[in-house]
Design an enzyme around this catalytic site. Sequence first.
Site, PDB file in Angstrom:
ATOM      1  N   CYS A  46       0.765  -1.206   0.012  1.00 52.99           N
ATOM      2  CA  CYS A  46       0.099   0.238  -0.046  1.00 52.99           C
ATOM      3  C   CYS A  46       0.916   1.157  -0.018  1.00 52.99           C
ATOM      4  O   CYS A  46       0.618   2.266  -0.681  1.00 52.99           O
ATOM      5  CB  CYS A  46      -1.128  -0.180   1.370  1.00 52.99           C
ATOM      6  SG  CYS A  46      -2.154   1.212   1.302  1.00 52.99           S
ATOM      7  N   CYS A  85      -5.393  -2.523   8.047  1.00 56.59           N
ATOM      8  CA  CYS A  85      -6.763  -1.499   8.093  1.00 56.59           C
ATOM      9  C   CYS A  85      -7.813  -2.361   7.880  1.00 56.59           C
ATOM     10  O   CYS A  85      -9.072  -1.776   8.384  1.00 56.59           O
ATOM     11  CB  CYS A  85      -6.664  -0.312   7.342  1.00 56.59           C
ATOM     12  SG  CYS A  85      -6.537  -0.742   5.737  1.00 56.59           S
TER      13      CYS A  85
END
Length: 370
Positions: free
Chosen positions: A96, A193
């Site tokens: 990410c 997340c």
Amino acid sequence: MMEENKRVLLGMSGGTDSSVAAMRLLEAGYEVTGVTFRFYELNDSTEYLEDARHLAERLGIRHITYDAREIFRKQIIEYFVHEYMVGHTPVPCTLCNNYLKWPLLSKIADEMGIFYIATGHYVRKVKVDDTCYITYAADSDKDQTFFLWGLKQDILRRMLLPMGDITKVEARAFAAERGFQKVAVKRDSLGVCFCPMDYRSFLKMWLVSNCQPQVSVGQPQVSAGQTWSAEVRRGRFVDEKGDFIAWHEGYPFYTVGQRRGLGIHLNRAVFVKEIRPEKNEVVLASLQALEKTEMLLKDWNIVNRERLLGHADIIVKIRYRKQENHCTVTVTLDNFLHVQLHEPLTAIASGQAAAFYKDGLLLGGGIIVE
């Protein structure tokens, strides 16, 4: 080329770190624009968006949102699922940061005519002989250098890192002293997340809802098109000889090096040594049997080849906040990085990331193949 002025695009998550980063940049004289990425909204919560907007309003800065949910799903979540389904142990935060978050910041900044980009990461940046490097944060407990090994000079030269010189305790005090009490007491985010607690529960949910992931990762490249049943069937725990030990719940729910949560009771300590998706088998062995003295990396990035390759004093880390080991790194004829460890490491798993350091500088890293 854009002028290197005092304008900066800051990634704002609504949390303590990026909020304090905004305050510190403003106090340093920068014109700050905040952008909040919509990557994944756990339980459909958008509270983080409101927190970021509210903070920007109080600070008097421009704030925008960017919907990246579709690209995040394809490049991060489906990659994450794919890796577990082929028996690997992915580290989605490295992907990410290196291939989505920072490149998106750069892209949006370009469109807005802004040179600098920033986040609330706990890392620092230095320039040595015209080359920019990430280096350790002042707060060793919060240091996030491990996740940024894939960034290249076009990103590194634009980065501002206002949190690198302070600790998390100091960051909370900084916010409180300026009247931002809610920012000061926000809880830290934990884990990945999109599955902050247990990845197994997430995998089960995902496979029921999306039993044919179409993996589409820009970098690193992965093979796509696998079709998996929504049901992950139970399989066999075996020893190194292949002899049956017990039944397991399904191979994707185990990782190399795992000891706890196996659901079996033996008269000796055993660890996951290998995962065999094609047989739905999980190999168990002693901790010593998991030791390795070398590994190969794919999809690697090197910040400075002269500093990294062939030297005997390179430090390698294969886990965030875990032990360091000295190694020597070379490039193979088939373009992998070969890492010769000076001391054995246990539980080296395919799919994990490895990051290299020397003299405190992050020199690069890659994805472990074996």
